[in-house]
Design an enzyme around this catalytic site. Structure first.
Site, PDB file in Angstrom:
ATOM      1  N   ALA A 192      45.992  -0.344  65.436  1.00 50.65           N
ATOM      2  CA  ALA A 192      46.602  -1.647  65.188  1.00 50.65           C
ATOM      3  C   ALA A 192      45.642  -2.423  64.312  1.00 50.65           C
ATOM      4  O   ALA A 192      44.428  -2.179  64.324  1.00 50.65           O
ATOM      5  CB  ALA A 192      46.828  -2.395  66.500  1.00 50.65           C
ATOM      6  N   LYS A 193      46.234  -3.350  63.568  1.00 46.73           N
ATOM      7  CA  LYS A 193      45.400  -4.151  62.676  1.00 46.73           C
ATOM      8  C   LYS A 193      44.309  -4.889  63.445  1.00 46.73           C
ATOM      9  O   LYS A 193      43.192  -5.013  62.983  1.00 46.73           O
ATOM     10  CB  LYS A 193      46.275  -5.155  61.926  1.00 46.73           C
ATOM     11  CG  LYS A 193      46.226  -4.919  60.433  1.00 46.73           C
ATOM     12  CD  LYS A 193      46.909  -6.023  59.679  1.00 46.73           C
ATOM     13  CE  LYS A 193      48.310  -6.202  60.201  1.00 46.73           C
ATOM     14  NZ  LYS A 193      49.120  -7.160  59.550  1.00 46.73           N
ATOM     15  N   ARG A 194      44.677  -5.353  64.670  1.00 50.28           N
ATOM     16  CA  ARG A 194      43.685  -6.149  65.404  1.00 50.28           C
ATOM     17  C   ARG A 194      42.475  -5.315  65.831  1.00 50.28           C
ATOM     18  O   ARG A 194      41.431  -5.844  66.164  1.00 50.28           O
ATOM     19  CB  ARG A 194      44.320  -6.856  66.600  1.00 50.28           C
ATOM     20  CG  ARG A 194      44.817  -5.941  67.693  1.00 50.28           C
ATOM     21  CD  ARG A 194      45.392  -6.743  68.864  1.00 50.28           C
ATOM     22  NE  ARG A 194      45.806  -5.875  69.943  1.00 50.28           N
ATOM     23  CZ  ARG A 194      46.895  -5.116  69.935  1.00 50.28           C
ATOM     24  NH1 ARG A 194      47.700  -5.140  68.877  1.00 50.28           N
ATOM     25  NH2 ARG A 194      47.201  -4.341  70.946  1.00 50.28           N
TER      26      ARG A 194
END
Ligand code: GLU
Length: 286
Positions: free
Chosen positions: A248-250
């Site tokens: 995920a981007k996070r």
């Protein structure tokens, strides 16, 4: 004939997990002379961006994946409205006036708030509003439409789905509760749009990550009450990073666009994935 699809939401760049999913959906159809469809799931108008649509197309071409047809959900809103009309006419949808803050207060005040995979379920506050008050409030307040999942479950009876990896999966029709069908500022929810499109596009095989499995319970329920055909499902293992997080981007997962711009060979990457060989620092979750 097998018809499969890759259905990304253009809310960010694709990463290795998306590539793995797209390859499997693509190959599921191509290995059997079937059709592979690309569907851009952009009904979340506030988070979807045209540059991400362009990026998705470039990424898939870079991986060497070709598609037979492409659909864009924001151009198909009339189909989702028609399905909502049907649910409304059948007494399976109700307007919900609650704000997020009101729902949170109600949940906090309840001793036995039912929980789903993503937290507390909608407590059903607006389900019981009497018809006169409902009509009055609809004339002056913003509202969403929700599924009456209890009534839908009662009418649908016992349901299951066939999963190529997990076998026969019994449906828990209340897993996501009275889910939103149309939001105050979202013309169709993910669940409504996805079942309408899988049926309208003749998708026979839904190949997607295991993380979406909780949604399949709700989607099978919607298919049943909308009398839509039931596809075969294939919920595949996910790609994890070195800390065993889902990509995920996070968590700072590199995007395919990063690798593309560094000159990596996308077709070679796709072939490595097909052989079960992940780039260093990544692993499958089983
Ligand atoms: N649009 C969803 C996502 O990007 C996937 C939907 C699906 O494959 O059913 O997570």
């Amino acid at each position: 004939m097998i018809v499969s699809r890759f259905a990304p939401s253009p809310t960010g760049g694709l990463h290795l997990g998306h590539a793995w999913s797209a390859i499997q959906a693509h190959d599921r159809a191509r290995d059997h002379g079937g059709q592979f469809l690309l569907r851009i799931e952009d009904t979340d108008m506030t988070r979807s961006r045209p540059e991400h649509v362009a990026g998705i197309i470039e990424d898939l071409e870079w991986l060497g994946l070709g598609w037979d047809d492409m659909a864009v959900q924001s151009e198909r809103l009339a189909l989702y409205d028609a399905a909502l009309d049907r649910l409304r006419d059948d007494g399976l949808a109700y307007p919900c006036f609650c704000t997020r803050a009101e729902i949170a207060r109600e949940v906090a005040a309840s001793l036995h708030a039912p929980h789903g995979p993503d937290g507390p379920l909608y407590p059903g506050t607006c389900r019981a509003i009497d018809p006169a008050t409902r009509a009055e409030r609809m004339a002056s307040e913003a509202f969403a439409w929700r599924l009456d999942a209890g009534e839908a479950a009662r009418r649908a009876g016992s349901l299951s789905w066939t999963d190529e990896l997990a076998g026969t999966m019994p449906v828990d029709p209340q897993l996501l509760g009275d889910l939103v069908l149309k939001g105050k500022d979202r013309p169709a929810s993910y669940h409504l749009a996805v079942v309408v499109d899988d049926a309208a596009q003749g998708v026979t095989h839904v190949v997607r990550g295991r993380d979406i499995m909780p949604s399949t319970h709700a989607q099978r329920l919607l298919q049943a009450v909308l009398a839509l055909p039931e596809p075969i499902y294939h919920h595949h293992p996910l790609v994890l990073d070195a800390e065993s997080n889902r990509l995920a981007k996070r968590h700072g997962a590199p995007t395919l666009a990063d690798w593309r711009s560094e000159g990596m060979d996308g077709v070679a990457l796709a072939n490595r994935l097909r052989a079960g060989d992940l780039p260093g620092g990544f692993d499958f979750d089983g």
